[in-house]
Design an enzyme around this catalytic site. Structure first.
Site, PDB file in Angstrom:
ATOM      1  N   GLY A 233       0.864  -1.281   0.045  1.00  0.00           N
ATOM      2  CA  GLY A 233       0.028   0.107   0.060  1.00  0.00           C
ATOM      3  C   GLY A 233       0.987   1.198  -0.021  1.00  0.00           C
ATOM      4  O   GLY A 233       2.185   1.208   0.197  1.00  0.00           O
TER       5      GLY A 233
ATOM      6  N   CYS B 289       5.384  -6.015   1.644  1.00  0.00           N
ATOM      7  CA  CYS B 289       5.693  -4.651   1.535  1.00  0.00           C
ATOM      8  C   CYS B 289       5.066  -3.839   2.792  1.00  0.00           C
ATOM      9  O   CYS B 289       5.383  -4.212   3.907  1.00  0.00           O
ATOM     10  CB  CYS B 289       5.497  -3.802   0.336  1.00  0.00           C
ATOM     11  SG  CYS B 289       6.093  -2.467  -0.088  1.00  0.00           S
ATOM     12  N   TYR B 290       3.964  -3.066   2.532  1.00  0.00           N
ATOM     13  CA  TYR B 290       3.286  -2.390   3.581  1.00  0.00           C
ATOM     14  C   TYR B 290       2.748  -3.359   4.535  1.00  0.00           C
ATOM     15  O   TYR B 290       2.741  -3.187   5.603  1.00  0.00           O
ATOM     16  CB  TYR B 290       2.279  -1.519   2.952  1.00  0.00           C
ATOM     17  CG  TYR B 290       1.483  -0.589   4.013  1.00  0.00           C
ATOM     18  CD1 TYR B 290       2.060   0.506   4.444  1.00  0.00           C
ATOM     19  CD2 TYR B 290       0.283  -1.245   4.506  1.00  0.00           C
ATOM     20  CE1 TYR B 290       1.488   1.225   5.547  1.00  0.00           C
ATOM     21  CE2 TYR B 290      -0.405  -0.578   5.536  1.00  0.00           C
ATOM     22  CZ  TYR B 290       0.009   0.761   6.106  1.00  0.00           C
ATOM     23  OH  TYR B 290      -0.692   1.315   7.082  1.00  0.00           O
TER      24      TYR B 290
ATOM     25  N   HIS C 219       8.210  -7.342  -3.931  1.00  0.00           N
ATOM     26  CA  HIS C 219       7.126  -7.977  -4.321  1.00  0.00           C
ATOM     27  C   HIS C 219       7.054  -9.282  -5.032  1.00  0.00           C
ATOM     28  O   HIS C 219       7.150  -9.343  -6.176  1.00  0.00           O
ATOM     29  CB  HIS C 219       6.362  -6.917  -5.286  1.00  0.00           C
ATOM     30  CG  HIS C 219       5.964  -5.655  -4.338  1.00  0.00           C
ATOM     31  ND1 HIS C 219       4.734  -5.608  -4.125  1.00  0.00           N
ATOM     32  CD2 HIS C 219       6.564  -4.677  -4.070  1.00  0.00           C
ATOM     33  CE1 HIS C 219       4.769  -4.199  -3.285  1.00  0.00           C
ATOM     34  NE2 HIS C 219       5.771  -3.857  -3.358  1.00  0.00           N
TER      35      HIS C 219
ATOM     36  N   GLU D 123       4.563 -11.005  -6.318  1.00  0.00           N
ATOM     37  CA  GLU D 123       3.335 -11.097  -7.343  1.00  0.00           C
ATOM     38  C   GLU D 123       3.924 -10.565  -8.560  1.00  0.00           C
ATOM     39  O   GLU D 123       3.190 -11.084  -9.643  1.00  0.00           O
ATOM     40  CB  GLU D 123       2.382 -10.400  -6.504  1.00  0.00           C
ATOM     41  CG  GLU D 123       2.325  -9.058  -6.677  1.00  0.00           C
ATOM     42  CD  GLU D 123       3.050  -8.357  -5.297  1.00  0.00           C
ATOM     43  OE1 GLU D 123       3.751  -9.182  -4.708  1.00  0.00           O
ATOM     44  OE2 GLU D 123       2.815  -7.274  -5.074  1.00  0.00           O
TER      45      GLU D 123
ATOM     46  N   ASP E 133     -16.514 -11.075 -22.688  1.00  0.00           N
ATOM     47  CA  ASP E 133     -16.946 -10.547 -21.403  1.00  0.00           C
ATOM     48  C   ASP E 133     -18.595 -10.782 -21.142  1.00  0.00           C
ATOM     49  O   ASP E 133     -18.967 -11.296 -20.050  1.00  0.00           O
ATOM     50  CB  ASP E 133     -16.365  -9.334 -20.762  1.00  0.00           C
ATOM     51  CG  ASP E 133     -14.800  -9.105 -21.040  1.00  0.00           C
ATOM     52  OD1 ASP E 133     -14.353 -10.352 -20.944  1.00  0.00           O
ATOM     53  OD2 ASP E 133     -14.450  -8.153 -21.039  1.00  0.00           O
TER      54      ASP E 133
ATOM     55  N   LYS F 192      -8.839 -11.539 -18.022  1.00  0.00           N
ATOM     56  CA  LYS F 192      -9.419 -12.073 -19.212  1.00  0.00           C
ATOM     57  C   LYS F 192      -9.223 -13.455 -19.468  1.00  0.00           C
ATOM     58  O   LYS F 192     -10.092 -14.311 -19.974  1.00  0.00           O
ATOM     59  CB  LYS F 192      -8.475 -11.376 -20.430  1.00  0.00           C
ATOM     60  CG  LYS F 192      -9.213 -11.422 -21.678  1.00  0.00           C
ATOM     61  CD  LYS F 192     -10.211 -10.476 -21.462  1.00  0.00           C
ATOM     62  CE  LYS F 192     -11.231 -10.407 -22.761  1.00  0.00           C
ATOM     63  NZ  LYS F 192     -12.145  -9.407 -22.978  1.00  0.00           N
TER      64      LYS F 192
END
Ligand code: XMP
Length: 515
Positions: free
Chosen positions: A58, A85-86, A174, A176, A232, A371
């Site tokens: 964050g 992180c945060y 991070h 991710e 979608d 997607k």
């Protein structure tokens, strides 16, 4: 309840820019997760019975007055927690460690840093040194009791920490993002070696949970969906139809700017579904409104407004509607966060509908999916491959691929040429490598010769790009032999085209579409 909840991971959102990626990585390990606001109460968290919790990064500093906080009780749930992180700083701060603001840029880190790791389950199958993505100003300077350091970088003394007794883990980097080598493995280690999850969640189960929750939400209400024929809205339609069947009305406004056969394909795909399907053939109306218009933004605006008008008229016929379905997907939510970016093109999609149609609530059943996950869900629900694997197609359709004024004749020319182009790309097996490819009918005419006669006909442009996010793109390097074959076929088979050009610009500076 299905057994999904037995392996539920909660991702508490502290406002970081990569949060969607965390969810994505967790799902890639076949573990079901939900992203919840950091303010979610402990009681609500407990009720979901999570098997692991992840705190995201964050933008705040833990010492700021309004910084997102967390109830200390969360660390007493006996649930493994990974702070990123945060999230890691907050964990430290709440448990009695110390977080310090980097005094100058020599202590903050942004970009790749070399991470050196110690023995820990979190790094079970990584190398001892690898590059990791950092993005922080504050950093941990004192560990809370019971924690030890498991990774460092040159600038960061506590780049990863653990408390194995309590199963609490924190990483300053991070995992991710793709720039972190072994990021996927690290998240997998947390889920499978630390939280001991099996990872047996599938899209089939996701579909079932969504169907159940839509059923609960909708009850006996009436549901309305604007079906564009794109991936979608088609998948949203399939999902809603399984959940509420005939309570759902789908309005498919065929504005006449679809590709060859597309309108019929969409209709056919939904012919046997248990829904009210309304196809509005509004081609004449749209063409009339666009007569004499050649300016791209004006075209888009007219099409957007007319679309809403048609939709509104049709929806009035079905009476009061309780729910409106939006095919919003996760990347749309992220992208629309870019507040005051300048308008390059005003995208037309169903996002504008709520102002015009009376309804009680919006349902966004795909809003947590990427997607490729939407496509997978579509297949799981039984939609045909050609619909699910469709490349992106802009809301205003071929109207923005006919440069200059739109007429029925010019649309037909483009439709035929575009069909041949797409057919040949697929035949050459390039359709999976190229992310978007289409033809553009320019408003330029030039002299040619056919047989023994002079021609004065249109130039057609072929556009094909590779991209991951459609924000930037490279022109696709289609082999010359294939371009040649396409060119020969189009000039021979489509009347009024005597010249073909291939667009060799990337985005930026060009955009993918021509208008
Ligand atoms: P550009 O041309 O801006 O296109 O590089 C990026 C991607 O967006 C698609 N696109 C649209 N999609 N409504 C949409 O839903 C629109 O008005 C629209 N205009 C462009 C384009 O096809 C490409 O995939």
């Amino acid at each position: 309840m299905s057994d999904i909840s037995q392996e539920m991971v909660i991702i508490l959102d502290f406002g970081g820019q990569y949060n969607q990626l965390i969810a994505r990585r967790v799902r890639e390990h076949n573990v079901y997760c939900e992203v919840l606001p950091y303010k979610t109460s402990i009681a609500e968290i407990k009720a979901k019975n999570p098997k692991a919790i992840i705190f995201t990064g964050g933008p705040n500093s833990v010492y700021e007055e309004n910084a997102p906080k967390i109830d200390k009780e969360i660390f007493e749930l006996n649930t493994p927690i990974l702070g990123i992180c945060y999230g890691a700083q907050l964990m430290c701060h709440v448990l009695g460690g110390k977080v310090t603001k980097a005094k100058d840029s020599s202590l903050s880190e942004y970009g790749k840093s070399i991470l050196r790791v110690n023995d820990s389950q979190l790094f079970a199958n990584t190398e001892k040194e690898f590059s990791a993505w950092m993005s922080h100003n504050d950093y941990i300077t004192n560990l809370p009791n019971g924690f030890s350091v498991i990774a460092t970088t040159e600038k960061c003394p506590y780049a990863a920490i653990e408390n194995t007794k309590k199963n609490l883990y924190g990483v300053q980097f991070h995992p991710e993002v793709n720039h972190t080598k072994f990021g996927f493995e690290i998240i997998g280690n947390f889920l499978k070696k630390i939280a001991l999850l099996k990872g047996d969640w599938t899209m089939k189960e996701y579909a079932q949970t969504s169907i159940n929750s839509i059923k609960n939400q909708v009850g006996k209400g009436k549901v309305l969906l604007a079906l564009s024929g794109g991936v979608d809205s088609s998948v949203a339609c399939a999902l809603l139809s399984k959940a509420v069947g005939e309570q759902l009305t789908c309005i498919f406004v065929d504005h006449g700017f679809m590709r060859k056969n597309e309108g019929d394909e969409v209709e056919k795909a939904f012919a046997n579904w248990d829904i009210n399907f309304i196809r509005v053939n509004a081609q004449e109306r749209f063409l009339a409104k666009l007569k004499g218009v050649s300016e791209p933004e004006k075209k888009r605006k007219i099409i957007g407004e007319e679309f809403i008008r048609v939709f509104e008229e049709e929806s009035k016929k079905i009476g009061t509607v309780d729910f409106l379905v939006q095919g919003t997907i996760y990347p749309d939510i992220i992208e629309s966060g870019v507040g005051d970016a300048s308008v390059i093109k005003s995208h037309h999609n169903v996002g504008g509908l709520p102002d015009y149609v009376d309804f009680k609530e919006i349902i966004e059943p795909l809003k947590l999916l990427f997607k490729d996950e939407v496509r997978e869900l579509g297949k799981t629900l039984g939609l045909p491959d050609y619909l699910v694997n469709r490349q992106p197609f802009p809301g205003p359709g071929l109207a923005i691929r006919v440069i200059g004024e739109i007429t029925k004749d010019r649309l037909d020319i483009l439709r035929e040429a575009d069909f041949i182009f797409r057919e040949e790309v697929a035949k050459a097996g390039l359709d999976t490598e190229i992310n978007q490819y289409f033809a553009v009918l320019t408003n330029m005419r030039s002299v040619g010769v056919m047989g023994d006669s002079r021609t004065y006909d249109y130039t057609l442009a072929l556009r094909a790009v590779t991209t991951t996010d459609f924000m930037t793109a490279e022109f696709a390097h289609i082999p010359y032999e294939i371009i040649e074959k396409i060119s020969v076929r189009i000039v021979n088979e489509v009347k009024n085209i005597n010249r073909i050009v291939y667009d060799v610009t990337s985005k930026p500076p060009a955009t993918i579409e021509w208008e």
